[in-house]
Design a protein around this motif. Structure first.
Motif, PDB file in Angstrom:
ATOM      1  N   LEU A 155       0.836  -1.197   0.000  1.00 46.81           N
ATOM      2  CA  LEU A 155       0.000   0.000   0.000  1.00 46.81           C
ATOM      3  C   LEU A 155       0.873   1.250   0.000  1.00 46.81           C
ATOM      4  N   THR A 156       0.341   2.341  -0.547  1.00 43.73           N
ATOM      5  CA  THR A 156       1.007   3.629  -0.429  1.00 43.73           C
ATOM      6  C   THR A 156       0.840   4.116   1.004  1.00 43.73           C
ATOM      7  N   LEU A 157       1.574   5.160   1.379  1.00 42.60           N
ATOM      8  CA  LEU A 157       1.495   5.676   2.742  1.00 42.60           C
ATOM      9  C   LEU A 157       0.078   6.129   3.091  1.00 42.60           C
ATOM     10  N   LYS A 158      -0.568   6.867   2.191  1.00 43.09           N
ATOM     11  CA  LYS A 158      -1.921   7.362   2.458  1.00 43.09           C
ATOM     12  C   LYS A 158      -2.917   6.221   2.549  1.00 43.09           C
ATOM     13  N   GLU A 159      -2.779   5.220   1.686  1.00 46.88           N
ATOM     14  CA  GLU A 159      -3.669   4.058   1.745  1.00 46.88           C
ATOM     15  C   GLU A 159      -3.506   3.343   3.080  1.00 46.88           C
ATOM     16  N   PHE A 160      -2.255   3.202   3.521  1.00 46.91           N
ATOM     17  CA  PHE A 160      -2.007   2.521   4.787  1.00 46.91           C
ATOM     18  C   PHE A 160      -2.577   3.324   5.954  1.00 46.91           C
ATOM     19  N   GLU A 161      -2.398   4.650   5.921  1.00 45.40           N
ATOM     20  CA  GLU A 161      -2.914   5.496   6.999  1.00 45.40           C
ATOM     21  C   GLU A 161      -4.441   5.436   7.054  1.00 45.40           C
ATOM     22  N   LEU A 162      -5.085   5.367   5.903  1.00 43.60           N
ATOM     23  CA  LEU A 162      -6.546   5.226   5.877  1.00 43.60           C
ATOM     24  C   LEU A 162      -6.974   3.903   6.509  1.00 43.60           C
ATOM     25  N   LEU A 163      -6.323   2.827   6.095  1.00 47.47           N
ATOM     26  CA  LEU A 163      -6.655   1.514   6.629  1.00 47.47           C
ATOM     27  C   LEU A 163      -6.418   1.470   8.137  1.00 47.47           C
ATOM     28  N   LYS A 164      -5.316   2.033   8.587  1.00 42.95           N
ATOM     29  CA  LYS A 164      -4.993   2.074  10.013  1.00 42.95           C
ATOM     30  C   LYS A 164      -6.079   2.817  10.788  1.00 42.95           C
ATOM     31  N   LYS A 165      -6.520   3.947  10.265  1.00 46.12           N
ATOM     32  CA  LYS A 165      -7.546   4.740  10.954  1.00 46.12           C
ATOM     33  C   LYS A 165      -8.840   3.955  11.078  1.00 46.12           C
ATOM     34  N   PHE A 166      -9.235   3.276  10.001  1.00 46.88           N
ATOM     35  CA  PHE A 166     -10.467   2.485  10.041  1.00 46.88           C
ATOM     36  C   PHE A 166     -10.356   1.343  11.051  1.00 46.88           C
TER      37      PHE A 166
END
Length: 227
Positions: A155-166
């Motif tokens: 995942l890209t950094l933003k994709e990973f940060e989104l997944l982490k937040k969810f």
């Protein structure tokens, strides 16, 4: 979340009800097997653990928790009908954070749980969220590694940060604006549809686990609640 491990249903229900009535999320388990199944889905803030259980002794369960790096940080209060000093010392020696002897009042239980939560606040926070498992999805937050059906997904950094937040706020709906502010920053001046594009790509990359990320009435996004 507080897990109450108690095989007597009426006592377990009373414990859960009391904790919920004072604003604490709680769930009951009647056996050690049920507890570890719940731990696979969600790590709790604390475990209230009875010693006398039908499938496995509570002290043995405590030893298992303390020997596993994923669970070792979780505060545990031992509850038992045995009120002798020997049992109390044995539980504390095995790693219990506190001990409460039956029969105990619900107000005492709440007070002890809140005291342990205050005392252990911040303990092992990093360990608590290092690895999150949901269905066929496993996320290592420290290593930024995502596994779906045993295969690593990049995942890209933003994709990973989104997944982490969810994952860390499962069931909570986030608007596009909220996600932009939290993930991209308040200075971001791009389109709110940036969120939609990233989430669409995230779901595609997650494959069979992508449906965990839900769209709510086309307005916000969330991680689907545990089934």
């Amino acid at each position: 979340m507080i897990y109450c491990v108690e095989d007597e249903q009426n006592i377990c229900e009373l414990e859960v009800y009391t904790l919920q009535s004072v604003g604490l999320d709680a769930k009951g388990c009647s056996t050690g097997k049920e507890l570890f199944a719940e731990l696979e889905n969600k790590l709790p803030q604390l475990i209230l653990l009875d010693i006398m259980l039908p499938d496995e002794d509570g002290l043995n369960i405590l030893r298992r928790l303390r020997s596993d790096e994923h669970y070792a940080h979780i505060p545990v209060i031992m509850a038992t009908a045995k009120g002798t000093e020997f049992d109390k010392v044995k539980g504390l020696d095995c790693g219990a954070d506190d001990y409460i002897a039956k029969p105990f009042g619900m107000l005492e239980m709440v007070a002890r749980i809140k005291a342990v939560l205050r005392r252990c606040e911040g303990r092992g926070v990093q360990q608590a969220v290092q690895i999150i498992k949901r269905d066929n999805l496993e996320v290592n937050l420290e290593e930024h590694k995502v596994i779906v059906d045993g295969e690593e997904v990049v995942l890209t950094l933003k994709e990973f940060e989104l997944l982490k937040k969810f994952l860390l706020h499962s069931g909570i709906v986030f608007s596009r604006d909220k996600l932009l502010n939290d993930i991209w920053g308040y200075e971001f001046t791009g389109e709110t549809r940036t969120v939609d594009v990233h989430i669409r790509t995230l779901r595609q990359k997650l494959g069979s686990a992508g449906d965990l990320v839900e769209t709510i009435r086309g307005v916000g996004y969330r991680m689907a609640a545990n089934k």
